[in-house]
Write a protein that holds these residues in place. Structure first.
Motif, PDB file in Angstrom:
ATOM      1  N   TYR A  16       0.550  -1.249  -0.193  1.00 18.65           N
ATOM      2  CA  TYR A  16       0.119   0.030   0.257  1.00 18.65           C
ATOM      3  C   TYR A  16       0.702   1.342   0.168  1.00 18.65           C
ATOM      4  O   TYR A  16       0.712   1.994  -0.983  1.00 18.65           O
ATOM      5  N   LEU A  17       1.655   1.001   0.977  1.00 20.13           N
ATOM      6  CA  LEU A  17       2.705   2.364   0.464  1.00 20.13           C
ATOM      7  C   LEU A  17       3.781   2.663  -0.383  1.00 20.13           C
ATOM      8  O   LEU A  17       4.028   3.261  -1.082  1.00 20.13           O
ATOM      9  N   ALA A  18       3.813   1.594  -0.833  1.00 21.90           N
ATOM     10  CA  ALA A  18       4.601   1.502  -1.788  1.00 21.90           C
ATOM     11  C   ALA A  18       4.150   1.876  -3.279  1.00 21.90           C
ATOM     12  O   ALA A  18       4.336   2.801  -3.988  1.00 21.90           O
ATOM     13  N   ASP A  19       2.576   2.232  -3.213  1.00 21.36           N
ATOM     14  CA  ASP A  19       1.830   2.233  -4.339  1.00 21.36           C
ATOM     15  C   ASP A  19       1.210   4.747  -3.822  1.00 21.36           C
ATOM     16  O   ASP A  19       1.636   4.889  -4.615  1.00 21.36           O
ATOM     17  N   GLU A  20       1.444   4.716  -2.444  1.00 23.88           N
ATOM     18  CA  GLU A  20       0.879   5.549  -2.264  1.00 23.88           C
ATOM     19  C   GLU A  20       2.642   7.149  -2.197  1.00 23.88           C
ATOM     20  O   GLU A  20       2.246   7.931  -2.171  1.00 23.88           O
ATOM     21  N   ARG A  21       3.313   6.107  -1.461  1.00 24.72           N
ATOM     22  CA  ARG A  21       4.415   6.750  -1.173  1.00 24.72           C
ATOM     23  C   ARG A  21       4.492   8.366  -0.349  1.00 24.72           C
ATOM     24  O   ARG A  21       5.146   8.981  -1.039  1.00 24.72           O
ATOM     25  N   ARG A  46       4.029  11.703  -5.935  1.00 24.77           N
ATOM     26  CA  ARG A  46       5.000  11.403  -5.239  1.00 24.77           C
ATOM     27  C   ARG A  46       6.256  10.107  -5.561  1.00 24.77           C
ATOM     28  O   ARG A  46       7.779   9.962  -5.469  1.00 24.77           O
ATOM     29  N   ARG A  47       5.862   9.716  -6.391  1.00 21.78           N
ATOM     30  CA  ARG A  47       5.700   8.227  -6.446  1.00 21.78           C
ATOM     31  C   ARG A  47       7.324   8.612  -8.309  1.00 21.78           C
ATOM     32  O   ARG A  47       8.351   7.870  -7.595  1.00 21.78           O
ATOM     33  N   ALA A  48       7.517   9.919  -8.511  1.00 18.84           N
ATOM     34  CA  ALA A  48       7.538   9.799  -9.894  1.00 18.84           C
ATOM     35  C   ALA A  48       9.508  10.549  -8.246  1.00 18.84           C
ATOM     36  O   ALA A  48      10.254  10.056  -9.522  1.00 18.84           O
ATOM     37  N   VAL A  49       8.653  10.881  -7.771  1.00 17.17           N
ATOM     38  CA  VAL A  49      10.120  11.825  -6.483  1.00 17.17           C
ATOM     39  C   VAL A  49      10.862  10.766  -6.531  1.00 17.17           C
ATOM     40  O   VAL A  49      11.781  10.902  -6.325  1.00 17.17           O
ATOM     41  N   ASN A  50      10.157   9.448  -6.378  1.00 12.92           N
ATOM     42  CA  ASN A  50      10.778   8.501  -5.184  1.00 12.92           C
ATOM     43  C   ASN A  50      11.402   7.853  -6.077  1.00 12.92           C
ATOM     44  O   ASN A  50      12.567   7.683  -6.181  1.00 12.92           O
ATOM     45  N   HIS A  51      11.612   7.728  -7.576  1.00 12.48           N
ATOM     46  CA  HIS A  51      12.273   7.102  -8.214  1.00 12.48           C
ATOM     47  C   HIS A  51      13.559   8.329  -8.637  1.00 12.48           C
ATOM     48  O   HIS A  51      14.436   7.902  -9.079  1.00 12.48           O
ATOM     49  N   TYR A 111      16.270   3.985  -8.565  1.00 17.82           N
ATOM     50  CA  TYR A 111      16.412   4.991  -9.243  1.00 17.82           C
ATOM     51  C   TYR A 111      16.004   5.225 -10.865  1.00 17.82           C
ATOM     52  O   TYR A 111      16.345   4.107 -11.461  1.00 17.82           O
ATOM     53  N   ASP A 112      15.100   6.046 -11.152  1.00 18.59           N
ATOM     54  CA  ASP A 112      14.784   5.925 -12.601  1.00 18.59           C
ATOM     55  C   ASP A 112      14.498   7.174 -13.019  1.00 18.59           C
ATOM     56  O   ASP A 112      13.013   7.605 -13.172  1.00 18.59           O
ATOM     57  N   PRO A 113      14.569   7.753 -13.441  1.00 21.18           N
ATOM     58  CA  PRO A 113      14.334   9.139 -14.494  1.00 21.18           C
ATOM     59  C   PRO A 113      13.647   9.272 -15.167  1.00 21.18           C
ATOM     60  O   PRO A 113      12.394   9.717 -15.598  1.00 21.18           O
ATOM     61  N   ALA A 140      10.067   8.285 -13.910  1.00 23.28           N
ATOM     62  CA  ALA A 140       9.945  10.369 -13.260  1.00 23.28           C
ATOM     63  C   ALA A 140       9.327  10.620 -14.151  1.00 23.28           C
ATOM     64  O   ALA A 140       8.480  10.733 -14.194  1.00 23.28           O
ATOM     65  N   ALA A 141      10.141  10.709 -14.923  1.00 22.08           N
ATOM     66  CA  ALA A 141       9.534  11.921 -16.303  1.00 22.08           C
ATOM     67  C   ALA A 141       7.976  11.581 -17.043  1.00 22.08           C
ATOM     68  O   ALA A 141       7.450  12.275 -17.026  1.00 22.08           O
ATOM     69  N   GLU A 142       7.855  10.578 -17.102  1.00 23.69           N
ATOM     70  CA  GLU A 142       6.499   9.946 -17.404  1.00 23.69           C
ATOM     71  C   GLU A 142       5.197  10.072 -16.742  1.00 23.69           C
ATOM     72  O   GLU A 142       4.022  11.153 -16.599  1.00 23.69           O
ATOM     73  N   LEU A 143       5.636   9.858 -15.067  1.00 27.49           N
ATOM     74  CA  LEU A 143       4.699   9.848 -13.960  1.00 27.49           C
ATOM     75  C   LEU A 143       4.460  11.308 -14.366  1.00 27.49           C
ATOM     76  O   LEU A 143       3.218  12.164 -14.055  1.00 27.49           O
ATOM     77  N   ILE A 144       5.370  12.208 -14.463  1.00 30.93           N
ATOM     78  CA  ILE A 144       5.223  14.243 -14.309  1.00 30.93           C
ATOM     79  C   ILE A 144       4.837  14.656 -14.724  1.00 30.93           C
ATOM     80  O   ILE A 144       4.296  15.293 -15.255  1.00 30.93           O
ATOM     81  N   GLU A 145       4.719  13.753 -16.327  1.00 21.02           N
ATOM     82  CA  GLU A 145       3.921  14.932 -17.214  1.00 21.02           C
ATOM     83  C   GLU A 145       2.801  14.431 -17.244  1.00 21.02           C
ATOM     84  O   GLU A 145       1.889  15.376 -17.264  1.00 21.02           O
TER      85      GLU A 145
END
Lengths: 318, 645, 361
Positions: free
Chosen positions: B169-174, B573-578, B626-628, B631-636
């Motif tokens: 659950y935390l992995a999804d909500e991060r 949040r998940r993007a930043v986590n990446h 670490y996966d930029p 992350a980029a995909e999510l942020i877009e």
């Protein structure tokens, strides 16, 4: 008689000074956020706000600041400096245990400073603008500029780890008055005294050089006195007057220096205690150490004033 | 905790003012993108905050900021504060409204809860350590259910499964990103043999010197090769010279909150149970113990036993008694009177059979304190009473309901509600002698002529404040009298010693890291711990020193301000986590002396916190890599949905 | 043999601005018991001369050349130890400003006694007795109780007496008095000078009296040397100098002597100032201030000559000498001044010179 009255007057003047110091310190500590209880709460997920309030009330850390101050002041006037919240120790017992360590260190550093600075200052003044003078001025400038924690680390590195003359840790099983402790005071003493030595040396040199130009020096030489006597008897006493002023003001910086030196040399003094007290917002301990330091500095200045009168008969206290 | 409105707003204004004065901004807008939000290339501005006195933590935040900037989506700013300012600042309930990303460190335990509940439970808003006001009812419930209730109190496997759900659950909500788990490293010279570092600093010596549960024993042998650590090489006697990081100051367990004090106390004081490095419990002063009964109750079931006490504006209760349970519906800060259960009423409730859990402990007969007293059930009860209103009341009386003497060698400990942690939490009392059980808080102090009296393997022989502390072997140590053969759980070799074999412990108090390292180098001490990671590297390269390290419970995390747009979007949040470079942090900031937090669960809590650690890592790790690009995909997506430019 | 014979003494100071020739090729002699005056404005090299005799010239100053024969021995050749035996013992000095010459932090008695102990090998008690006696001799009342007073507890006149007592403490043969009365008011000045004279007579001590005040010289001295910019410009027995000055500078100095009854607020002084010693004017160094200066004065440096004979008189034996081109016969117009003798209670002479004001002021 007049000197005694002067001393008495000065001692009395400590009272308002200490009062002012205590108010300012108390206010400053309270203006910065945090107290020992919030320290506990900051890392303890079990502690709720109610728990915090409960503990604060238990340790007398609640209520308005003026009320806390008055309570504190009242206790101090009856000789009770309160206790250290985190350890439950009496503040006065902490001070009694640690103060001699710091005094020994400070005194040693101070003596070291004077013992190095005065002869080199004299020498530099006599050899003014010659190589020896230039070298000593350079060394003095370095002495002032070197941060004392760095100097301390270097001395440990060289003295304890390379040359193995000293140990890294002072022999903590020996009492402070054991003769061998003198040996272990050398490195921290040098560290704490170097900056002081450097500035005393500079003042000594300047004031000596200035005195050397005065006519009474020529007059003394014209009497046929040996140069040693001219310098050490006639010039020295006159030049010491400005050194005394400086040495008194340096008490404050030596106290400040002891804070760092005690950490580096693992010296169990008040300075180290002070850092911890500040970090942990142990107000009672901070207050007590500040007051003692204040008394100490005022006394040093008083001593300087008395020394003036001893050195210079023109000075009389009314 | 909700506070009286008027009171808290005044408080906050004062704090704000001071924070402004105390805070120093070190790295205003890193990188080439000047200005705040609104920059064309970098639509999101992030203010990271960290306490300035922890160099590693500051560097770590710097790395994270750089990584965020490099993604092109963020401008960053780092504010640093002195620790006291910082802790006040971030534990203010209003802090969550600022939209900042704070970084802080915490110490976890064997309890998996300490890696999720402290950070995320709404109960911990405004205190340690839910800094950004995360209030997720579903998550709260999940976490409560993983610890409390009959389902999990009796069933470890059920509990593990529930935690697995929480991690997913935390992995999804991060809501937070745990970056890494610390290592504890003991460094020693080659005189020291057999030592093993415990994950918890406070157990460094008590565990390292003698821990039959893990077959650990340390001995001193100056002539032997450092590799000779087999039990057959063991030498008895000698002195261990150790360097402590801080003055223990205290020898009074219930008034001790710091590891430096506990570290030495546990050589003297013991508990009913002992733990191995995975958190498994072994009967210790108790010969055996059992869970007698679990009842499906909650705290409101104590209502009929509760008494009313007055509460003042600040929530201080007008009672000298320990508050064991506060009625869940009452709030000391808001209500004038509060219903509470004190030990007396708790006893009544227990008598009536109202309790959450009952554990029964059978004590060994013949355990002697160093003052000659023999350990009995009375000692356990008296000890529990001494924890009342102590500095440890919060963590003791959040689970303990009552201690009850059954007979001379039998004692019952009751939990307030069904609690999966009760087995570990309840017996967490350092058993006092009767001689000292009545002492006021802080009076158990050598300087007040009260040398600590315990059952442990060592006795305090000398203590000089700020300088050193010395211990000598307790000649009549009970375990040596009784013998390990009488410990059912012990299945080690016969020759394994019944107690520590080192006679004397000389511990120097050396707070300065470099002095401690220097003292070890110049052979003034034999071992120390808590050194900086770059110093550890030096010792590791040197054959004259041995390092034993173990993953510890300490961890660091940053937490996202999910109450402020656009952080309410889990994709951001998940993007930043990446973009949190966990491996780089461990390699470059901590010189490899840590482990990246690929899941939220460190090794020491795996036993209780997951059904299958490997499977858990397989599932969670991809979300923490670490996966930029990810992350980029999510942020877009976030930018598009939130109309960010 | 003369008590003191100074031959060709040159003292230079190596300052940052350049080399200062403070004393240039100076020769003179003093007989036993004689009172010898050295006169000139400040900066003329009088004090440097006196300090040279004690070898107390300090860096950046240096005695470049010459010899100082004291009782036939060259002081400049002596070891540091030997010269210290001379200082304070055989040659003593009385400083211009007693207040600065006394060390403020030691008692007056101690400052005198230390010299006595040092040179005469007296023990503490003997030295103390002698000091009290000396203080008494120089006219300090209640000498015994004043012994342990500090300088600041003495009046200016008493301080000066103390300094004299200090100088006399070891019965020196030569007393160098550097403006001993400048800092005092006129009545005390007279008293002190009288005291000094009689003491010198009593102990048969020679005196080199340095002053810018010709009046004082007239009162005390037998022979006089007038100095200008480091060089002697005129030497003469005191009467001759007064009645018949041979150098324009001497004339100028004389016209600045205050007279009893003189109501003018400021004294008439020689216009202009002493030249920069780093860069002396070419020719006669006095020519810029000399009312009789001619073209030739800017070109040729005048030697010391006997004004009567025109012969070289640079040696120490010359009784009468002056350094002016008048006596080489190179001056076209000659010197034009007259000395007017007034009847008075003393023998002070008075010279008036035309005062070419305006062009150099």
């Amino acid at each position: 008689m007049s000197l005694r009255r002067f001393i008495l007057k000065r001692l009395l003047s400590i009272v308002p000074i200490l009062f002012g110091v205590s108010v300012i310190t108390f206010a400053l500590v309270h203006l910065t956020p945090g107290d020992p209880i919030s320290q506990m709460a900051a890392t303890n997920p079990h502690m709720t706000a109610a728990d915090e309030a409960q503990m604060r009330a238990r340790y007398g850390l609640d209520g308005p600041i003026w009320e806390q101050y008055l309570t504190w002041m009242g206790n101090v006037l009856t000789g009770d400096f309160g206790e250290v919240v985190s350890s439950g120790q009496d503040v006065s017992s902490v001070i009694i245990a640690r103060l001699p360590e710091t005094i020994a260190l400070g005194l040693f550093g101070w003596l070291f400073g004077l013992l190095i600075a005065i002869p080199t200052g004299i020498y530099a003044a006599i050899k003014k603008d010659q190589l020896a003078d230039t070298v000593s001025r350079f060394v003095a400038l370095s002495g002032i500029s070197i941060p004392n924690f760095w100097l301390g680390l270097m001395l440990i590195l060289i003295g304890a780890l390379w040359l193995e003359i000293w140990t890294v840790l002072p022999p903590s099983r020996l009492p402070l008055y054991h003769p061998q402790m003198l040996f272990y005071l050398i490195l921290p003493g040098i560290t704490i005294g170097t900056a002081a030595a450097a500035s005393i040396m500079r003042v000594m040199r300047t004031s000596m050089a200035e005195e050397l130009n005065k006519e009474y020096v020529t007059a003394a030489r014209a009497k046929g006195l040996p140069e040693r006597q001219v310098v050490l008897k006639h010039v020295l006493r006159n030049s010491l007057i400005s050194v005394v002023t400086l040495a008194a003001t340096l008490t404050a910086s030596i106290v400040a220096g002891s804070v760092v030196v005690e950490v580096v040399f693992n010296w169990p003094g008040l300075g180290r205690e002070f850092i911890d007290a500040i970090n942990q917002r142990e107000i009672n301990l901070i207050m007590a150490i500040t007051l003692f330091t204040g008394v100490f500095i005022v006394l040093a200045n008083l001593l300087a004033d008395i020394l003036y009168a001893v050195l210079d008969p023109r000075i009389r206290y009314e | 905790m909700v506070q009286d409105h008027k009171q808290s707003s005044i408080d906050i204004d004062r704090r704000r003012l001071l924070q402004g004065a105390g805070g120093v901004s070190i790295a205003a807008v890193a990188g080439c993108l000047g200005g705040d939000d609104g920059d064309d290339d970098a639509p999101i501005h992030v203010q990271l905050e960290v306490n300035s006195d922890n160099d590693d933590r500051v560097q770590m935040v710097d790395l994270i900021a750089t990584s965020l900037e490099e993604s092109g989506y963020f401008t960053t700013e780092i504010d640093t504060y002195e620790f006291n300012d910082y802790s006040q600042r971030v534990m203010d309930p209003e802090y969550a409204e600022n939209g900042y990303v704070p970084c802080i460190g915490l110490s976890g335990t064997f309890n998996p809860e300490s890696f999720c509940q402290a950070l995320h439970h709404s109960d911990n808003i405004g205190q340690c350590c839910n800094l950004n006001g995360i209030s997720d009812d579903e998550l709260d419930q999940m976490m409560d259910d993983a610890r409390y209730g009959v389902d999990v109190a009796d069933d470890d496997e059920e509990r593990r499964e529930r935690y697995d759900e929480i991690w997913e659950y935390l992995a999804d909500e991060r809501y937070s990103s745990i970056t890494h788990f610390d290592l504890q490293a003991g460094v020693m010279n080659t005189n020291v043999h057999g030592f093993r570092q415990n994950p918890f600093t406070e157990s460094t010596f008590s565990y390292g010197l003698h821990a039959p549960q893990d077959e650990v024993v340390t001995w001193i042998d100056e002539d032997a090769h450092p590799d000779e650590t087999d039990i057959s090489d063991l030498e008895e006697g000698g002195t261990l010279r150790a360097g402590l990081t801080e003055d223990p100051e205290l020898f009074d367990p219930p008034y001790t909150t710091g590891a430096p004090s506990t570290l030495v106390q546990v050589l003297i004081f013991e508990q009913l149970v002992a733990s191995d490095t995975e958190g498994n419990l072994y009967p210790w002063l108790a010969e055996d113990y059992e869970l007698v009964e679990t009842q499906d109750i909650d705290r409101t079931d104590y209502e009929e036993y509760m008494i009313e006490v007055d509460a003042d504006e600040e929530g201080v209760l007008d009672t000298d008694e320990q508050v064991v349970v506060t009625h869940p519906d009452d709030n000391p800060a808001e209500d004038d009177t509060v219903r509470v259960l004190t030990p007396e009423e708790a006893g009544e409730a227990v008598e009536d059979g109202v309790f959450g859990m009952q554990f029964q402990y059978e004590l060994h007969e013949g355990i002697e304190f160093t003052n000659g007293e023999e350990l009995t059930a009375e000692h356990v009860v008296a000890t529990a009473r001494r924890y009342e209103n102590s500095d440890l009341e919060a963590q003791t009386y959040d689970s303990l309901l009552y201690a009850e003497e059954v007979d001379e060698y039998t004692v019952n400990l009751y939990a307030q509600i069904p609690d999966a942690e009760a087995e570990r939490e309840l017996p967490g009392l350092y058993i006092h002698s009767l001689e000292q059980a009545e002492l006021e808080g802080g009076e158990l102090d050598p300087s007040a002529d009260n040398d600590p009296i315990g059952t442990g393997p060592y006795e305090l022989s000398d203590y000089s404040e700020g300088q050193y502390v010395e211990f000598t072997k307790n000649d009549g140590y009970w375990l040596e009298e009784i013998g390990l053969e009488n410990k059912e759980w012990f299945d080690g070799p016969e020759e394994f010693p019944d107690g520590p074999v080192i006679d004397e412990l000389e511990m120097e108090i050396v707070p300065d890291d470099s002095s401690r390292a220097g003292a070890l180098q110049s052979d003034e001490i034999d071992m120390t711990y808590g050194l900086a990671t770059d110093v550890l590297d030096d010792f590791e390269e040197d054959d004259d020193y041995v390092i034993d390290s173990v993953e510890a419970g300490g961890y660091e995390y940053i937490q996202y301000p999910m109450n402020v747009e656009p952080w309410d979007d889990d994709r951001l949040r998940r993007a930043v986590n990446h973009l949190v470079p966990r491996q780089e942090i461990v390699d470059n900031v901590l010189n490899g002396w840590a482990r990246p937090a690929w899941t939220d669960l460190p090794e020491l809590a795996e036993e209780n916190g997951t059904t299958d650690a490997e499977a858990l890592e397989e599932t969670i790790r991809p979300t923490n890599e670490y996966d930029p690009e990810a992350a980029a995909e999510l942020i877009e997506e976030v930018i598009e949905d939130h109309d960010l430019e | 043999m003369a008590l003191l014979e100074v031959n060709d003494l040159t003292v230079k100071f190596y300052t940052q601005e350049g080399v200062v020739t403070a004393v240039d090729d100076l020769s003179y002699r003093i007989e036993r018991g004689e009172k010898f005056g050295v006169v000139g404005e400040s900066g003329a090299g009088k004090s440097v001369t006196a300090l040279s005799l004690m070898r107390l010239i300090e860096s950046p100053g240096r005695i470049e050349s010459g010899e100082i024969l004291f009782k036939g021995e060259d002081l400049l050749e002596m070891s540091e130890e030997e010269i210290r035996d001379v200082r304070g013992n055989e040659i003593a000095m009385i400083f211009q400003d007693a207040q600065t010459a006394l060390n403020p932090v030691y008692t007056v008695g101690e400052q005198i006694a230390e010299a006595v102990r040092h040179h005469l090998d007296y023990d503490d008690e003997e030295a103390r007795e002698r000091t009290i006696q000396l203080l008494d001799t120089v006219g300090i009342p209640e000498a015994e109780s004043r012994y342990s007073d500090y300088p600041h507890e003495f009046s200016g006149g008493m301080q000066q007496r103390a300094v004299i007592a200090m100088a006399l403490s070891c019965d020196p043969d030569l007393l160098l008095c550097d403006e001993p009365t400048t800092a005092l008011d006129v009545t005390i000045e007279a008293q002190i000078l009288e005291e000094l004279e009689s003491l010198a007579d009593e102990f048969d001590t020679a005196i080199q009296l340095i002053t810018h005040d010709l009046g004082v010289v007239a009162e005390v001295c037998d022979r006089v040397m007038v100095m200008y910019a480091g060089s002697p410009v005129e030497k003469a027995p005191v009467e001759e100098l007064y009645y018949d000055p041979k150098h324009p500078y001497t004339v100028g100095l004389m016209s600045s002597i205050p007279r009893v009854g003189d109501r003018r607020e400021r004294l008439q002084t020689i216009p202009g100032t002493m030249p920069d010693l780093v860069e002396l004017p070419p020719g006669c160094s006095f020519h810029p201030r000399c009312p009789y200066a001619e073209d030739v004065c800017t070109k040729r440096e005048p030697p010391l000559l006997n004004p009567e004979t025109g012969r070289d008189a640079s040696g120490t034996d010359a009784e009468r000498a002056a350094a002016c081109l008048e006596y080489t016969g190179e001056l076209q117009e000659g010197l034009d001044y007259e000395v007017e003798i007034r009847e008075g209670h003393d023998t002070r002479a008075d010279a008036t010179a035309p005062n070419p004001e305006g062009d150099r002021r």
